[in-house]
Design an enzyme around this catalytic site. Structure first.
Site, PDB file in Angstrom:
ATOM      1  NE  ARG A  85      -7.079  -3.139  -1.190  1.00 54.16           N
ATOM      2  CZ  ARG A  85      -6.468  -3.179  -0.009  1.00 54.16           C
ATOM      3  NH1 ARG A  85      -7.161  -3.322   1.104  1.00 54.16           N
ATOM      4  NH2 ARG A  85      -5.158  -3.079   0.082  1.00 54.16           N
ATOM      5  CD  GLU A 122     -10.532   2.216   7.307  1.00 50.58           C
ATOM      6  OE1 GLU A 122      -9.341   2.506   7.154  1.00 50.58           O
ATOM      7  OE2 GLU A 122     -11.279   1.951   6.348  1.00 50.58           O
ATOM      8  CE  LYS A 156      -3.790   0.695   0.355  1.00 52.18           C
ATOM      9  NZ  LYS A 156      -4.110   1.232   1.688  1.00 52.18           N
TER      10      LYS A 156
END
Length: 394
Positions: A139, A277, A241
């Site tokens: 990721r 989220e 992220k």
């Protein structure tokens, strides 16, 4: 406490796969491939008396029974540097402390940075366990591509986590008392003035012992559906992220907490009709034996805990749907729960939407509790890992 430079003898370097410390600008690379070779791998380490994690210094002086989710600096951090257009070489462990940055560093001026989060758990026999760290590495590489950054290879990333966990072993809580949270960071440390990618990147990992993320502990969460602020927008960086995704949620989060809520649940920015989220975790709803969670369509972070919980739920015979989940479905749900590295699998007891409070099943016998027990059991070595998710180090 007197801090010592961390120096590994050659036989320790070999067992940990730690090469000699050389210039951080040395070239080395590896491609993402089949990293299942890490799974259930045991890195055995013979520890000499001179190592900072001696057996007679097994635990740090911490009140483990009252551990929360606050920063508690540990002994060592991992640091590695790389020039733009080059590959990360060999990093090293340094005493935990401040880092030196130019005021013109790209991360400070333009937010060019990424972070990850994972945990190390201690077994009864003293072994440390890492949970799917190669997924964090993959990721980070994907995020680095989006943010125009150099990134460590999957090999380098996982090995750096191993080194950091072992060097801080005395800070890993006893079994059942929490975990050692590991925070990998990738930042544009090179100086720039005009908007451009940094000429240098720093990859570092620090650690802190933690327990429950929310102040409620293991008690059910109380969420507020936010309609005035967006977490992410289409074609943005919601699926990455990056550090720049998180500060914008603070205003809504602080306002919600001031009004007695645990956190904020966001809606999609385009229609305000679908769930996205919570501030720092993914959301699931359950009706009967069907579990639904918003699909990762570019605005939602593909959480590693989320991915694992989906697989475990299907193993338990539940139907799992990854799709657009309308906010109106909260009215009919039996259960709601959140997933994330920091929160684990956390039950939601209530959600307030447009002045309507909806309550959900929590506690013994729920889907959330079943999945929580299974996931934590695998992460802590209580349940046999049949999926190759765990790396054992000692």
């Amino acid at each position: 406490m007197i801090r010592r430079a961390l120096c590994f003898p050659s036989f320790i370097r070999k067992s940990l796969l730690i090469p000699p410390v050389i210039s951080p600008y040395s070239n080395s690379s590896s491609k993402i491939g089949a990293y299942n070779g890490y799974a259930s791998q045991t890195s055995s380490l013979e520890v000499p008396d001179s190592a900072p994690y001696r057996e007679n210094d097994e635990y740090a002086d911490v009140d483990w029974d009252n551990l929360g989710f606050g920063l508690m600096p540990t002994d060592y951090m991992y640091v590695n540097k790389c020039g733009a257009g080059q590959h990360f070489g060999h990093g090293q462990l340094n005493p935990y402390g401040n880092i030196h940055l130019s005021p013109s560093a790209a991360v400070l001026n333009y937010g060019q940075g990424l972070f990850e989060g994972t945990k190390a758990y201690r077994k009864e026999n003293g072994q440390l366990l890492l949970f799917r760290p190669e997924q964090n590495a993959i990721r980070m590489k994907s995020g680095a591509q989006r943010m125009c950054m150099e990134a460590p290879s999957v090999d380098q990333f996982v090995n750096a986590l191993k080194q950091t966990a072992l060097a801080n072993k005395r800070w890993v809580p006893p079994p059942g008392k929490g975990s050692l949270y590991l925070r990998p960071l990738l930042i544009g440390s090179g100086a720039v003035l005009g908007l451009a990618p940094a000429p240098e990147y720093t990859f570092l990992i620090y650690a802190s012992p933690v327990r429950n993320y929310f102040k409620e502990g293991s008690a059910p969460l109380n969420l507020y559906v936010e309609e005035n602020f967006d977490r992410a927008s289409r074609r943005g960086t919601g699926s990455v992220k990056t550090i720049s995704n998180y500060a914008p949620v603070l205003m809504a989060q602080l306002r919600a907490k001031k009004n007695g809520f645990s956190d904020v649940l966001y809606l999609d920015s385009a229609t305000k009709k679908n769930l996205e989220e919570v501030s720092s975790c993914n959301i699931f709803i359950a009706k009967g034996r069907c579990i639904s969670t918003p699909g990762t369509n570019g605005t939602i972070l593909a959480g590693i805990t989320r991915k694992s919980v989906i697989e475990l739920a299907r193993d338990h015979g539940y139907e799992v749907e990854e799709r657009a989940v309308a906010v109106d479905e909260l009215m009919e749900a039996d259960e709601v729960f959140c997933t994330g590295t920091a929160v684990g699998v956390a039950p939601v007891g209530a959600i307030t939407y447009q002045n309507t409070r909806m309550e959900y099943k929590t506690g013994s016998g729920t889907i959330c509790q079943e999945l929580y027990n299974t996931l934590l059991g695998i992460q802590t070595g209580v349940i046999e890992d049949k999926k190759g998710w765990i790396i054992e180090i000692d």
